[in-house]
Design a protein around this motif. Structure first.
Motif, short mmCIF file in Angstrom:
data_model
loop_
_atom_site.label_atom_id
_atom_site.label_comp_id
_atom_site.label_asym_id
_atom_site.label_seq_id
_atom_site.Cartn_x
_atom_site.Cartn_y
_atom_site.Cartn_z
N ILE A 254 0.84 -1.21 0.00
CA ILE A 254 0.00 0.00 0.00
C ILE A 254 0.87 1.25 0.00
N LEU A 255 1.94 1.25 0.80
CA LEU A 255 2.86 2.40 0.81
C LEU A 255 3.43 2.63 -0.59
N GLN A 256 3.80 1.57 -1.28
CA GLN A 256 4.34 1.70 -2.64
C GLN A 256 3.30 2.30 -3.58
N GLN A 257 2.04 1.87 -3.43
CA GLN A 257 0.98 2.41 -4.28
C GLN A 257 0.81 3.91 -4.05
N GLY B 171 2.61 9.92 -5.55
CA GLY B 171 3.26 11.14 -5.07
C GLY B 171 3.05 11.41 -3.60
N CYS B 172 2.50 10.45 -2.85
CA CYS B 172 2.27 10.62 -1.42
C CYS B 172 3.28 9.76 -0.65
N GLU B 173 4.09 10.40 0.17
CA GLU B 173 5.20 9.71 0.82
C GLU B 173 4.81 9.00 2.11
N ARG B 174 3.64 9.32 2.67
CA ARG B 174 3.27 8.75 3.97
C ARG B 174 1.89 8.10 3.93
N ILE B 175 1.72 7.12 4.80
CA ILE B 175 0.39 6.53 5.00
C ILE B 175 0.10 6.46 6.49
N PHE B 176 -1.18 6.42 6.83
CA PHE B 176 -1.63 6.31 8.22
C PHE B 176 -2.23 4.93 8.41
#
Length: 417
Positions: A261-264, A269-274
């Motif tokens: 999911i982080l790779q997706q 263009g989004c570097e972070r996930i919660f």
């Protein structure tokens, strides 16, 4: 007459002692001991405790995880929304990643992008009773309303990193295969089996799904379809091993899914996930290779974890029969949570990085400490074994910071009409 009086006194003493023993046992069972545990200096605690609105995370953090000490409390579900909002507004996060079925969460994702139905129906699609709540519906509603008011490149996305359900993964894989021109006849046969009690055994299912996955690899824009297939393969693998092995394998799968999911998101263009799930899954260390332990070892400082705990909880939990739920009171015996309670802080955040090494609080976060941990299951026998609902670990080893809830209230599960 004197002899009878003497026997009466003996029986009174016996019954009195029995009454005292019963009272002692009941006190122990209620509090998980003969008190609510130790505490730190409330005045010192207040110096470092902050509100949830003040939460900050390091700029280098790529995965920001929020744990929950229980699945059955209103406050821990509300914190998902409260912390996520801050990550969206202050850190450019656009993805919420939940401890829930990937396919079910994709159904939620379609809803928050204008899909049909209601927020409650979307929450039910996740596949776990713990999410059939007003709090989860509020989170989903927030994400839909947010998306209604921003451009497509700023939209929020909803993911799941679990694989314990299969219905939506099957449905969406079938749809994707049809769009890609892949024959879905044999896949449909698998889908038609009630609870998978069909003529196919799990090795056969794995073979069929793997074949479909390989066909998808030759198609363009098939990354999500392949992931639906992967979720089904993970589900199948979990069904053919023991419970003990299953727990470890499940967390390994979850760690892999979070990284996917982080790779997706990074490709967008989004570097972070919660990420949000039970404390036992997101913690950086544990007695087994948990999801958080694996992620922490692989990406180190890019993984930031906020743990949670309660002083007292009245928690909504299923009984062993799984047909009824019950609200049960537990005390964590966490001295940090008790100190927050004594300081009059209903909910507060403690950043371990701010605490001086020569302080009493630093000793508490660094040494082995009791903390509450409740899952989806209740038995009266837990009352006799407090370690069954507590962990004994150094908080600063497990988490980078913690949120404490003084008195946690039970969720209400919304039943289907």
């Amino acid at each position: 007459m004197k002899k009878r009086t003497k026997h009466s006194k003996i029986w009174c003493i016996v019954f009195g002692l029995l009454g005292v023993i019963v009272l002692i046992v009941l006190i122990f069972m209620h509090f998980g001991g003969f008190s609510t545990g130790e505490n730190a200096n409330p005045e010192e605690f207040v110096k470092y405790a902050q509100s949830v609105e003040d939460i900050t995370v390091p700029e280098n953090a790529k995965i920001i995880a929020l744990g929950e000490a229980t699945h059955g409390n209103v406050e821990f579900q509300q914190l998902k929304l409260d912390v996520f909002k801050q990550m969206v507004e202050n850190y450019g996060v656009r993805a919420l990643v939940l401890e829930g079925d990937y396919g079910g969460c994709e159904q939620v994702n379609r809803y928050i992008h204008g899909g049909q139905g209601t927020a409650q129906e979307a929450a039910a699609a996740i596949g776990f009773d713990i999410y059939r709540t007003d709090e989860m519906a509020e989170l989903i509603s927030y994400m839909r309303q947010y998306n209604d008011n921003v451009s497509d490149d700023l939209d929020l996305r909803f993911y799941g990193f679990d694989m314990q359900r299969y219905a939506y993964n099957f449905q969406f894989l079938n749809e994707a295969c049809k769009e890609q021109g892949i024959d879905t006849k044999i896949l449909q046969q698998l889908m038609d089996g009630e609870d998978w009690n069909s003529e196919f055994d799990y090795p056969t299912r794995i073979e069929i799904i793997t074949q479909i996955k390989n066909e998808l690899k030759s198609k363009k824009d098939s990354a999500q379809a392949i992931h639906f297939a992967d979720m089904l393969l993970q589900y199948c693998e979990l069904q053919v091993i023991t419970d003990t092995e299953g727990s470890t394998l499940r967390d390994r799968f979850m760690a892999e899914n979070v990284q996917w999911i982080l790779q997706q998101e990074q490709q967008r263009g989004c570097e972070r996930i919660f990420v949000t799930g039970h404390n036992s899954h997101v913690a950086k260390w544990g007695s087994f290779d948990s999801m958080g332990k694996l992620l922490s070892s692989e990406i180190d400082n890019d993984y930031y974890v906020i743990g949670t705990d309660f002083y007292r909880t009245r928690c909504n939990m299923p009984t062993n029969s799984s047909t009824k739920r019950t609200n049960q009171v537990f005390y964590s015996h966490n001295p940090l949570a008790k100190t927050a309670k004594m300081a009059g802080l209903d909910i507060c955040w403690l950043d371990f990085a701010d605490i001086p090494e020569n302080s009493e609080l630093y000793e508490l976060i660094s040494q082995y400490t009791y903390m509450g941990t409740l899952g989806e299951g209740y038995s009266w026998f837990m009352r006799l074994l407090p370690p069954s609902y507590r962990m004994f670990q150094p908080p600063a080893v497990l988490y980078d910071s913690m949120i404490f809830v003084a008195d946690a209230t039970p969720t209400k599960i919304i039943t289907e009409k």
